[in-house]
Enzyme design. Structure first.
Site, PDB file in Angstrom:
ATOM      1  N   GLN A 161       0.839  -1.195   0.000  1.00 39.95           N
ATOM      2  CA  GLN A 161       0.000   0.000   0.000  1.00 39.95           C
ATOM      3  C   GLN A 161       0.877   1.249   0.000  1.00 39.95           C
ATOM      4  O   GLN A 161       1.652   1.468   0.937  1.00 39.95           O
ATOM      5  CB  GLN A 161      -0.917  -0.003   1.225  1.00 39.95           C
ATOM      6  CG  GLN A 161      -1.801   1.212   1.359  1.00 39.95           C
ATOM      7  CD  GLN A 161      -2.472   1.289   2.725  1.00 39.95           C
ATOM      8  OE1 GLN A 161      -1.918   0.797   3.706  1.00 39.95           O
ATOM      9  NE2 GLN A 161      -3.640   1.887   2.800  1.00 39.95           N
TER      10      GLN A 161
ATOM     11  N   SER B 215       4.449  -1.581   4.457  1.00 41.91           N
ATOM     12  CA  SER B 215       4.673  -2.989   4.781  1.00 41.91           C
ATOM     13  C   SER B 215       4.766  -3.806   3.501  1.00 41.91           C
ATOM     14  O   SER B 215       4.005  -3.594   2.548  1.00 41.91           O
ATOM     15  CB  SER B 215       3.526  -3.519   5.646  1.00 41.91           C
ATOM     16  OG  SER B 215       3.426  -2.808   6.859  1.00 41.91           O
TER      17      SER B 215
ATOM     18  N   GLU C 100      -9.214  -1.934   5.480  1.00 41.33           N
ATOM     19  CA  GLU C 100      -7.966  -2.103   6.214  1.00 41.33           C
ATOM     20  C   GLU C 100      -8.229  -2.219   7.717  1.00 41.33           C
ATOM     21  O   GLU C 100      -7.654  -3.067   8.404  1.00 41.33           O
ATOM     22  CB  GLU C 100      -7.032  -0.930   5.943  1.00 41.33           C
ATOM     23  CG  GLU C 100      -5.718  -0.990   6.717  1.00 41.33           C
ATOM     24  CD  GLU C 100      -4.831   0.213   6.471  1.00 41.33           C
ATOM     25  OE1 GLU C 100      -3.612   0.088   6.657  1.00 41.33           O
ATOM     26  OE2 GLU C 100      -5.361   1.288   6.099  1.00 41.33           O
TER      27      GLU C 100
END
Length: 398
Positions: free
Chosen positions: A117, A152, A235
């Site tokens: 993301q 991440s 999310e």
């Protein structure tokens, strides 16, 4: 022509027939996953042809139970492709073209393509709409330049969900466009960010004139903020709304340690453990309620409450775990920088869990921002004054 939506009995029969035709122990795992997707048993609530059967979302659990019982290979789920499964897929399904859905959903679910993301920036974390990464049109492509942070899995990702500014002359929420970015494209540099745990599970990403074809634009130009809300709501559910049995997760570790180490018990710790157990159970039941709401439609701001509760409870439980384990709780693995491709809290020691849980109140939206979302969008309280909401982005101080 679509087939009738299966009920629970029909879906169970369909799953068992699939397993009989594709014996898990005699079928190549990658081929098994592709066939499962084609059979509509990946996401049963997705449309036919896109991994589903347009069935009620609640029936997914039935399919997963049958698959686990048969020893079927699992798609590399939340541990390695959580952003793809929990955030990119529902956003592409809701806002993508038919070509985009058919191009991306199958390799995503089969973990043939991993996702990250590209949202937050050094100057636009909590104020995400203030982002400065630019995307400028060049024929059939967009040229993207900027920096993203706290990313991440960027070091293992094949694609990214990306928002960038395409019009600096309008208010900040209006000039953003959403893209699907190839992480192997020229001009992308990924650098590790070392965390308090010593590891580097996330990164900073630099984009230097990266070309993204307009065919990989998700939604209309300037609608990126609206589309990003789909991603962000999913999310928060993905982080805080996971399925756990009673005494699952952190509280299960603490309860097991309490039962097997009576020498560590004190009245104060006993009281705190009981209170934490009750909070964990309340959060688990709230998660069940949220998942029931999901079966009736799209996820809304309620996910912010689950994510907030998860972050607070995780930090409380991991801190209590260090105390409960006494001297053993002070132990920590070798503090060296590694770049893991997955995060597994429960397989690590108490020291790691305590340190890593500090990030739970930041990732997926800070707790302070989530409190505002709950106040304004769930409770209907008056919004805070915002002087920058209607000003052109280019005129805002940075």
């Amino acid at each position: 022509m679509s087939t009738p939506t299966p009920d629970a009995a029909e879906l169970r029969t369909r799953t068992r027939d699939f397993l009989a035709a594709h014996p898990p122990h005699a079928t190549d795992p990658a081929a098994f996953l592709r066939a499962r997707f084609d059979a509509g048993l990946a996401w049963v609530h997705y449309p036919e042809g896109l991994g589903g059967l347009a069935a009620p979302r609640a029936l997914q659990q039935l399919v997963d139970e049958e698959m686990r019982a048969a020893g079927a290979p699992q798609t590399n789920g939340p541990e390695t492709n959580g952003i793809g499964l929990g955030m990119a897929a529902p956003t592409i399904l809701r806002h993508g073209t038919e070509e985009q859905k058919r191009r991306f959903l199958k390799p995503l679910w089969c973990a043939e393509e991993l996702w990250c993301q590209l949202f937050s920036e050094p100057g636009a974390g909590s104020d995400l709409a203030g982002l400065a990464t630019r995307a400028e049109r060049d024929g059939d492509d967009w040229i993207v330049t900027g920096q993203k942070v706290w990313t991440s899995s960027a070091h293992v990702a094949d694609f990214a969900i990306l928002i960038a500014r395409t019009d600096p002359d309008v208010p900040k929420h209006q000039g953003i466009t959403y893209f699907l970015c190839d992480m192997h494209a020229p001009g992308i540099e990924v650098r590790p960010l070392r965390q308090i745990t010593g590891e580097a599970e996330f990164n900073e990403v630099f984009l230097d004139r990266v070309r993204i074809p307009d065919a990989h634009r998700l939604g209309a130009e300037g609608e990126g903020w609206k589309i990003a809300q789909t991603t962000l709501n999913n999310e928060r559910v993905a982080i805080g709304g996971g399925t756990l049995p009673r005494e699952g997760g952190h509280i299960g570790l603490l309860a097991a340690h309490w039962r097997t180490h009576p020498e560590l018990r004190t009245p104060d710790l006993h009281h705190r453990l009981l209170a934490a157990w009750a909070q964990a159970e309340a959060l688990r039941l709230s998660g069940q309620r949220l998942r029931q709401q999901l079966t009736a439609g799209q996820v809304g701001p309620e996910g912010a409450g689950m994510k907030l509760g998860f972050a607070q409870l995780a930090q409380q439980l991991t801190g209590l775990g260090v105390e409960l384990m006494g001297e053993e709780g002070l132990l920590y693995d070798d503090w060296t920088q590694v770049r893991p491709d997955r995060v597994d809290f429960l397989a690590r020691d108490a020291g790691y869990r305590y340190l890593r849980a500090k990030g739970n109140s930041i990732e997926g939206g800070t707790s302070e921002i989530l409190l505002n979302i709950i106040a304004e969008r769930v409770l209907g309280l008056p919004t805070e004054p915002r002087t920058d909401k209607d000003a052109p982005w280019k005129d805002l101080p940075r």
